[in-house]
Design a protein around this motif. Structure first.
Motif, PDB file in Angstrom:
ATOM      1  N   VAL A  75    -118.882  57.170 -22.689  1.00  0.00           N
ATOM      2  CA  VAL A  75    -119.982  57.302 -23.648  1.00  0.00           C
ATOM      3  C   VAL A  75    -121.230  56.603 -23.083  1.00  0.00           C
ATOM      4  O   VAL A  75    -122.338  57.149 -23.128  1.00  0.00           O
ATOM      5  CB  VAL A  75    -119.575  56.698 -25.023  1.00  0.00           C
ATOM      6  CG1 VAL A  75    -120.795  56.476 -25.899  1.00  0.00           C
ATOM      7  CG2 VAL A  75    -118.583  57.619 -25.732  1.00  0.00           C
ATOM      8  N   ALA A  76    -121.031  55.406 -22.537  1.00  0.00           N
ATOM      9  CA  ALA A  76    -122.167  54.660 -21.974  1.00  0.00           C
ATOM     10  C   ALA A  76    -122.823  55.458 -20.851  1.00  0.00           C
ATOM     11  O   ALA A  76    -124.055  55.521 -20.740  1.00  0.00           O
ATOM     12  CB  ALA A  76    -121.696  53.306 -21.442  1.00  0.00           C
ATOM     13  N   ASN A  77    -121.991  56.096 -20.040  1.00  0.00           N
ATOM     14  CA  ASN A  77    -122.508  56.926 -18.953  1.00  0.00           C
ATOM     15  C   ASN A  77    -123.400  58.037 -19.525  1.00  0.00           C
ATOM     16  O   ASN A  77    -124.542  58.234 -19.083  1.00  0.00           O
ATOM     17  CB  ASN A  77    -121.320  57.510 -18.175  1.00  0.00           C
ATOM     18  CG  ASN A  77    -121.749  58.405 -17.024  1.00  0.00           C
ATOM     19  OD1 ASN A  77    -122.915  58.408 -16.631  1.00  0.00           O
ATOM     20  ND2 ASN A  77    -120.814  59.164 -16.492  1.00  0.00           N
ATOM     21  N   ASN A  78    -122.920  58.708 -20.567  1.00  0.00           N
ATOM     22  CA  ASN A  78    -123.722  59.795 -21.142  1.00  0.00           C
ATOM     23  C   ASN A  78    -124.956  59.292 -21.864  1.00  0.00           C
ATOM     24  O   ASN A  78    -126.014  59.923 -21.814  1.00  0.00           O
ATOM     25  CB  ASN A  78    -122.863  60.627 -22.103  1.00  0.00           C
ATOM     26  CG  ASN A  78    -121.830  61.432 -21.339  1.00  0.00           C
ATOM     27  OD1 ASN A  78    -122.020  61.723 -20.159  1.00  0.00           O
ATOM     28  ND2 ASN A  78    -120.741  61.750 -21.974  1.00  0.00           N
ATOM     29  N   GLN A  79    -124.828  58.162 -22.531  1.00  0.00           N
ATOM     30  CA  GLN A  79    -125.990  57.630 -23.249  1.00  0.00           C
ATOM     31  C   GLN A  79    -127.113  57.259 -22.283  1.00  0.00           C
ATOM     32  O   GLN A  79    -128.282  57.541 -22.552  1.00  0.00           O
ATOM     33  CB  GLN A  79    -125.595  56.400 -24.065  1.00  0.00           C
ATOM     34  CG  GLN A  79    -124.764  56.749 -25.289  1.00  0.00           C
ATOM     35  CD  GLN A  79    -124.481  55.517 -26.120  1.00  0.00           C
ATOM     36  OE1 GLN A  79    -123.809  54.598 -25.675  1.00  0.00           O
ATOM     37  NE2 GLN A  79    -125.005  55.485 -27.329  1.00  0.00           N
ATOM     38  N   ALA A  80    -126.752  56.654 -21.174  1.00  0.00           N
ATOM     39  CA  ALA A  80    -127.787  56.248 -20.209  1.00  0.00           C
ATOM     40  C   ALA A  80    -128.489  57.484 -19.637  1.00  0.00           C
ATOM     41  O   ALA A  80    -129.718  57.518 -19.508  1.00  0.00           O
ATOM     42  CB  ALA A  80    -127.174  55.412 -19.090  1.00  0.00           C
ATOM     43  N   GLN A  81    -127.718  58.504 -19.337  1.00  0.00           N
ATOM     44  CA  GLN A  81    -128.321  59.738 -18.810  1.00  0.00           C
ATOM     45  C   GLN A  81    -129.208  60.391 -19.859  1.00  0.00           C
ATOM     46  O   GLN A  81    -130.313  60.843 -19.589  1.00  0.00           O
ATOM     47  CB  GLN A  81    -127.237  60.744 -18.436  1.00  0.00           C
ATOM     48  CG  GLN A  81    -126.393  60.337 -17.246  1.00  0.00           C
ATOM     49  CD  GLN A  81    -125.370  61.418 -16.946  1.00  0.00           C
ATOM     50  OE1 GLN A  81    -125.696  62.599 -16.888  1.00  0.00           O
ATOM     51  NE2 GLN A  81    -124.129  61.028 -16.747  1.00  0.00           N
ATOM     52  N   ARG A  82    -128.694  60.440 -21.085  1.00  0.00           N
ATOM     53  CA  ARG A  82    -129.406  61.098 -22.152  1.00  0.00           C
ATOM     54  C   ARG A  82    -130.706  60.360 -22.495  1.00  0.00           C
ATOM     55  O   ARG A  82    -131.731  60.967 -22.738  1.00  0.00           O
ATOM     56  CB  ARG A  82    -128.480  61.150 -23.373  1.00  0.00           C
ATOM     57  CG  ARG A  82    -129.015  61.852 -24.563  1.00  0.00           C
ATOM     58  CD  ARG A  82    -128.042  61.750 -25.708  1.00  0.00           C
ATOM     59  NE  ARG A  82    -126.739  62.279 -25.378  1.00  0.00           N
ATOM     60  CZ  ARG A  82    -126.511  63.539 -25.060  1.00  0.00           C
ATOM     61  NH1 ARG A  82    -127.489  64.404 -25.040  1.00  0.00           N
ATOM     62  NH2 ARG A  82    -125.310  63.943 -24.775  1.00  0.00           N
ATOM     63  N   MET A  83    -130.638  59.038 -22.511  1.00  0.00           N
ATOM     64  CA  MET A  83    -131.852  58.258 -22.773  1.00  0.00           C
ATOM     65  C   MET A  83    -132.890  58.526 -21.675  1.00  0.00           C
ATOM     66  O   MET A  83    -134.073  58.700 -21.961  1.00  0.00           O
ATOM     67  CB  MET A  83    -131.522  56.761 -22.824  1.00  0.00           C
ATOM     68  CG  MET A  83    -130.803  56.329 -24.084  1.00  0.00           C
ATOM     69  SD  MET A  83    -131.875  56.357 -25.536  1.00  0.00           S
ATOM     70  CE  MET A  83    -132.763  54.821 -25.284  1.00  0.00           C
ATOM     71  N   ALA A  84    -132.430  58.563 -20.436  1.00  0.00           N
ATOM     72  CA  ALA A  84    -133.364  58.788 -19.326  1.00  0.00           C
ATOM     73  C   ALA A  84    -134.023  60.162 -19.455  1.00  0.00           C
ATOM     74  O   ALA A  84    -135.224  60.314 -19.211  1.00  0.00           O
ATOM     75  CB  ALA A  84    -132.639  58.654 -17.985  1.00  0.00           C
ATOM     76  N   MET A  85    -133.261  61.159 -19.890  1.00  0.00           N
ATOM     77  CA  MET A  85    -133.875  62.495 -20.026  1.00  0.00           C
ATOM     78  C   MET A  85    -134.626  62.609 -21.339  1.00  0.00           C
ATOM     79  O   MET A  85    -135.240  63.634 -21.627  1.00  0.00           O
ATOM     80  CB  MET A  85    -132.852  63.619 -19.852  1.00  0.00           C
ATOM     81  CG  MET A  85    -131.726  63.625 -20.815  1.00  0.00           C
ATOM     82  SD  MET A  85    -130.870  65.218 -20.756  1.00  0.00           S
ATOM     83  CE  MET A  85    -129.957  65.091 -19.256  1.00  0.00           C
ATOM     84  N   SER A  86    -134.638  61.524 -22.126  1.00  0.00           N
ATOM     85  CA  SER A  86    -135.442  61.459 -23.338  1.00  0.00           C
ATOM     86  C   SER A  86    -136.582  60.464 -23.152  1.00  0.00           C
ATOM     87  O   SER A  86    -137.054  59.861 -24.120  1.00  0.00           O
ATOM     88  CB  SER A  86    -134.578  61.052 -24.534  1.00  0.00           C
ATOM     89  OG  SER A  86    -133.440  61.875 -24.647  1.00  0.00           O
TER      90      SER A  86
END
Ligand code: GLC
Length: 800
Positions: free
Chosen positions: A495-506
């Protein structure tokens, strides 16, 4: 339309036909017979804003999300009227507005491919309870269209088939798919037909997004109040969409001080002083690099913000200084709830000056947080923010604290079912008085903003460092962020992996998870794997709730300690690489982490990948997210990549097994990259070194890399005291050229580059530096590296 009839029965209203059209420079107004006005503003050639009013009158145009620094201006704008449509043309987009229905469709101006199309488009429901409208938008989901973004949602990277709510929420021990959690970032990107666009729905009420979940071919978004007000951002490259959104909502105002990109250690809580010192000493004894130590709520006197518990911390200024002498910056927590206590000056002053939020009928907004009953400053009022900023003077200027951690700013309220303020609480909203329904999602952002301004002022001439839990679009201008109270499980690592990616693309790159998990206790193996991921997140901090035991790198035994050290050392070596990526982020809006779809959208295999990501421009990472792994399968994007550990080169565009015992993880370097590395330091600025390494990953062909540098703190870089080195690599079968171009007035302390060649495919027969032949013996003994003056302009190797 049948759908309309059904929706009509549910109380929905729709625009009727356009009866009037008006143009005012960059803004067009289309008015319908039933008094709906669509205001279309051409912000840039690729950015168009759509705003709807159902009353013929718009709200005051005010946004916390959009920055005043956003670039505006287009090259071309033409509006024409056709039989059935109005047609707006820019150099990038063609926008058609249907006269009969006000429905919008958007096309690529070059090839006329349809990018986005309203289904019903704008419609609304009147809200009798609150007044105003529930505003809605529905669009057609194109064939094979995928969706990304939305900030911290704890789900796989691709959002297709899912529905979300944006309502900033304190979410202790949230899980995969919990929604909503801490942040509200109503921005998504989409891709189909190799074209990407984004939509930023700048509405701070509770918003909802449905990505082809309810109806397979429809994507919709709606809000419980306010205006239908969205920005359409066209690529066609997703990286440009994200960069444009970041420009619109703001890049971080300044680079972080370099120490803030080091490793941070936190726990709830380190106290008393002797405990803090034990921890920091152990880092130094075990030689695990660390730059920051955090004080959680127990440093305060009865959880009163801006006070110290003098039993635990008799002389904070001395302690902070001693820590600093040992290379540790002190970061302290500050929450929004102010303890109701007439003996407490912060409370007294805010009460006297009328700075606390009130309920609709006048009483104060009272709620329980750590200190017990509290009142809460209205951070949406400029005067309150100003006051709040001033409160940091002693902490920062006098005591020497270097960073502030804003928590519980959703705002979190304990022991109430909705976990936050009731809807009727009043807010100033910068002079646009409103209820909590509208201000809720920006409350934390405005707190972090006030904190940032305080730190900026009192840290001057150094740079501030702030971290926040709650956020709305644009919060990245002021602060870094973490993902809140996660759990020490393998699922949460993913989840942390996806959150960091998602935040960066946001638009929010400076973010990271509580490494190791906040709630519960990780096993050593999980902790090590999480560290491996965490060193590739822009914000890198271990934090835990502390109620289950310790979570420092040494508590899991020597094997784990050694692994942690090894990876934290890699982070410290790569600091110049990360700093360069950060510079690129604040300058160009480039996300520091790139999900594979963002890295190579043309390759459709990337559209559903969640685990792999590119760190900066040239390092590919894939964390191990399962126990007992000896490696994993991963997708390597197209192109050639060097295995970081073995230098073996693999051809991407396919799934591959990669070995990764516990002391390793899949890391690849893009062929042709020049990766700068510092020597290992125990903290930023520990060593004065005379050379840094440039790892050159040989490639037949050309590749560009960059190295940004400055004083690592302060603002001189804004006056030109930075250096930006661009390396152009040209590799041939028996010849290699590395050219350097330097920009800026900064001169780093080191004087040399040690250039290390990976996979040089020939034996060197002669070497020229700036056209002067040098003695072959100057090549270092291993023959694959050479140390040269950092100001070289061309290094040329010939071989046989
Ligand atoms: C919240 C925060 C957590 C912090 C704790 C005590 O749960 O998310 O990080 O340690 O409060 O302040």
């Amino acid at each position: 339309m049948i759908v309309n009839t059904e929706l009509e029965q549910k109380g929905n209203l729709f625009p009727s036909e356009i009866i009037n059209y008006k143009k005012d420079v960059d803004t067009l107004y289309f008015t319908t017979k039933n008094s709906v006005v669509l205001q279309v503003t051409v912000v840039r050639d690729s950015v168009i804003r759509f705003r709807y009013s159902t009353t013929g009158k718009f709200d005051n145009d005010f946004s916390y999300g959009i920055t005043i620094h956003a670039s505006r201006g287009y090259n071309f704008l033409d509006v024409s009227e056709e039989d059935k449509y109005y047609v707006i043309k820019t150099s990038k987009l063609i926008c058609k507005i249907e006269k009969q229905s006000l429905q919008v469709s958007l096309y690529d101006a070059k090839d006329m491919v349809l990018i986005n199309q309203d289904e019903i488009g704008f419609h609304w429901e009147e809200s009798y309870e609150f007044g105003g409208d529930i505003v809605k938008m529905s669009k057609i989901s194109q064939k094979a269209e995928s969706y990304y973004g939305l900030g911290d949602k704890p789900v796989d990277v691709n959002l297709k088939g899912k529905r979300f709510e944006n309502w900033v929420t304190d979410s202790y021990a949230f899980g995969k798919n919990t929604d909503p959690i801490y942040k509200a970032i109503p921005f998504y990107t989409s891709i189909h037909d190799n074209k990407s666009y984004g939509i930023f729905f700048d509405n701070t009420f509770k918003t909802h997004f449905d990505f082809a979940q309810e109806r397979r071919n429809i994507t919709s978004f709606w809000a419980q109040g306010g205006e239908m007000n969205y920005y359409f951002i066209y690529g066609p490259q997703m990286s440009d969409v994200v960069a444009n959104y970041t420009d619109l909502t703001g890049k971080p105002h300044a680079l972080p001080p370099l120490w803030a990109l080091g490793y941070h250690q936190c726990k709830w809580s380190y106290y008393p002083e002797s405990n803090v010192k034990q921890i920091t000493q152990k880092f130094r004894d075990l030689k695990i690099p660390c730059d920051a130590i955090y004080l959680d709520i127990d440093y305060m006197d009865g959880f009163r913000c801006f006070t110290w518990d003098k039993n635990y911390f008799p002389d904070p200024k001395r302690m902070v200084k001693e820590l600093e002498n040992d290379g540790f910056k002190t970061v302290v927590i500050i929450d929004p709830g102010i303890k109701i206590d007439l003996e407490y000056d912060v409370f007294k002053e805010a009460l006297d000056k009328d700075y606390f939020c009130k309920r609709a009928d006048g009483p104060y907004m009272k709620g329980k947080v750590w200190p017990g009953e509290c009142y809460f400053p209205d951070f949406t009022k400029p005067e309150v923010r100003e006051w709040w900023s001033g409160l940091f003077q002693e902490l920062i200027e006098d005591i020497g604290v270097k960073g502030v951690w804003n928590d519980m700013n959703e705002p979190a309220v304990m022991e109430v079912p909705n976990k936050t303020f009731p809807n009727d609480v009043r807010h100033d909203y910068d002079g646009n008085q409103c209820s909590h329904r509208k201000a809720h999602n920006v409350y934390g952002m405005q707190m972090a903003r006030a904190t940032y301004h305080g730190l900026k002022k009192y840290s001057y001439p150094k740079r501030p460092f702030v971290i926040t839990r709650a956020a709305y679009s644009g919060t990245q201008r002021y602060t870094s962020s973490w993902f809140g109270d996660n759990v020490a499980t393998w699922e949460h690592l993913a989840v942390a992996n996806n959150q960091a990616q998602r935040m960066a693309m946001s638009g929010f790159s400076f973010a990271g998870s509580d490494i190791g998990g906040f709630a519960e206790q990780p096993q050593g193996e999980l902790f090590a794997r999480w560290i491996q991921l965490g060193i590739f997140h822009v914000f890198c901090r271990v934090h835990s709730s502390g109620d289950h035991g310790d979570q420092e790198p040494w508590v899991f035994g020597e094997e784990i300690t050694d692994i942690v050290r090894k990876f934290v050392e890699i982070r410290y070596q790569l600091l110049p690489y990360l700093y360069t990526a950060f510079w690129n982020h604040i300058n160009n809006g480039t996300p520091i982490l790139k999900s594979l779809v963002l890295f190579d959208q043309e390759d459709q295999h990337t559209h559903y990948r969640s685990d792999e990501f590119v760190y900066g421009e040239q390092i590919l990472v894939c964390p191990i997210q399962e126990p007992n792994a000896k490696g994993r399968r991963m997708y390597v994007p197209r192109g050639k990549w060097y295995n970081f550990w073995t230098d073996e080169v693999i051809e991407g565009g396919k799934e591959t097994w990669v070995d990764a015992d516990l002391d390793s993880m899949p890391i690849f370097i893009k062929e042709g990259a020049v990766i700068p590395k510092y020597p290992v330091q125990q903290y930023v600025g520990e060593k004065n070194f005379d050379e840094i390494t440039l790892d050159v990953y040989y490639k037949i062909g050309k590749e560009k890399s960059q190295l940004y540098d400055d004083a690592h703190d302060g603002y001189d870089y804004k006056k030109g005291r930075y250096s930006l080195r661009t390396f152009k690599l040209t590799g041939k079968k028996k010849e290699f050229i590395l050219q350097q171009h330097k920009e800026g007035k900064f001169d780093a302390n080191y004087s040399k580059f040690k250039i290390v060649f990976h996979n040089l495919p020939f034996t060197v027969t002669s070497v020229q530096i700036d056209n002067v032949e040098i003695d072959l013996n100057d090549l270092n003994s291993e023959k694959h590296s050479i140390t040269i003056d950092k100001e070289f302009t061309e290094l040329h190797l010939f071989g046989k």
